[in-house]
Design an enzyme around this catalytic site. Structure first.
Site, mmCIF file in Angstrom:
data_model
loop_
_atom_site.group_PDB
_atom_site.id
_atom_site.type_symbol
_atom_site.label_atom_id
_atom_site.label_comp_id
_atom_site.label_asym_id
_atom_site.label_seq_id
_atom_site.Cartn_x
_atom_site.Cartn_y
_atom_site.Cartn_z
ATOM 1 C CE1 TYR A 66 -14.853 5.694 20.894
ATOM 2 C CE2 TYR A 66 -13.340 4.092 19.938
ATOM 3 C CZ TYR A 66 -14.122 4.520 20.991
ATOM 4 O OH TYR A 66 -14.168 3.776 22.140
ATOM 5 C CB ALA B 128 -8.788 11.733 15.786
ATOM 6 C CE LYS C 172 -12.999 6.915 23.621
ATOM 7 N NZ LYS C 172 -13.496 7.415 24.923
#
Length: 298
Positions: A165, A167, A169
């Site tokens: 998540y 990475a 975002k």
């Protein structure tokens, strides 16, 4: 000043519930015609149902607005393009894209299955890229567009058990930074929200007492601003939640300059590392070109 979106057409991905629903309702309330996109899956992306998107469409129509459902997954490029096509077929144009769709498959990095890493990146990062790629030519041709990305504190600062998540975002920040440059001369503004809200995702993180303060309407207000003609900013990241709004920037220290390559040994770097990492006087750069120019400035 009253911000209105009359005549504008918006797509909100992942808008069958949670933050996306709040965004779709807020944009419609301001006059936008909305494509409510949601395949209706569970928090981990499994399963599908039309009920989620249909219920939000019904809410918008009951309030006197215009909306249509799109059930495709943003994780596939052809389906992402179909969402954009639905906007054009139904409403004749596309002005606003809110990339909100996301899933969670949390686990410590060592125990995380590569398929779970890829699945989260496909929805958050590739999904935003796929829909933006289909929307960009339309916005460019009409000389106007507003794109909103959705990052997270986990991406900006890290969080245990969310390597996939986080990475994805942080990758969205890079995507925004490129699109803000490519869209600048065509009237396309691209900005990113870093929201904290009471949603399905939020319920897995925050206790009940905190969730009560995290009304998604706080975040939807920022999205409505970023989606409007009133917004002239592009390339901004704004953290928002519980009534708090603050711009976040990537900044660079003033650093330390070695006179030649011979003097830049590992030992010399160790000796000067305090100066290299001193953030006093740190500044942001608008583009990679600006940052590189500084290397040769003196």
């Amino acid at each position: 000043m009253t911000i209105r979106l009359d005549g504008r057409v918006a797509i909100v991905t992942g808008s069958g519930q949670g933050l996306g629903r709040a965004h779709a309702l807020a944009l419609a309330e301001r006059g936008a015609r909305v494509v409510v996109n949601d395949p209706g899956g569970a928090l981990d992306g499994s399963g599908a149902t039309h009920r989620a998107a249909d219920s939000v469409v019904e809410e918008i129509r009951a309030a006197g607005g215009e909306a249509v459902a799109a059930y495709e997954s943003v994780a596939e490029a052809t389906e992402a393009a179909a969402i954009v096509a639905k906007a054009v077929e139904t409403f004749g144009r596309l002005d606003i894209l809110v990339n909100n769709a996301g899933i969670l498959r949390d686990k410590s990095f060592q125990k995380m299955d590569p398929a779970d890493f890829e699945a989260v990146l496909r929805v958050h990062l590739l999904g935003s890229a796929f829909v933006s790629h289909a929307a960009f030519p339309l916005m460019r041709e009409q000389g106007y567009g507003r794109i909103v990305m959705t990052t997270s504190a986990a991406g900006l600062y890290g969080n245990f058990g969310q390597a996939n998540y986080a990475a994805a975002k942080m990758g969205l920040i890079g995507l925004m930074n490129a699109l803000k440059i490519e869209g600048a001369k065509y009237g396309i503004k691209v900005n990113t929200i870093a929201p904290v809200a009471a949603t399905r995702m939020g319920e897995t993180i925050f206790p009940e007492a905190i969730l009560k303060r995290l009304d998604p309407a706080y975040v939807a207000a920022l999205v409505s601003y970023f989606a409007s003609e009133a917004c002239e900013a592009s390339g901004d990241i704004v953290e928002c939640g519980a009534g708090f709004y603050a711009k976040v920037q990537v900044i660079e220290a003033t650093g330390h300059r070695f006179p030649d390559v011979a003097s830049a040994s590992p030992e010399a770097i160790a000796e000067h590392y305090a100066a290299i990492s001193d953030m006093t006087g740190a500044r942001p750069f608008a583009t990679a070109h600006d940052a590189l120019q500084k290397l040769f400035a003196g």
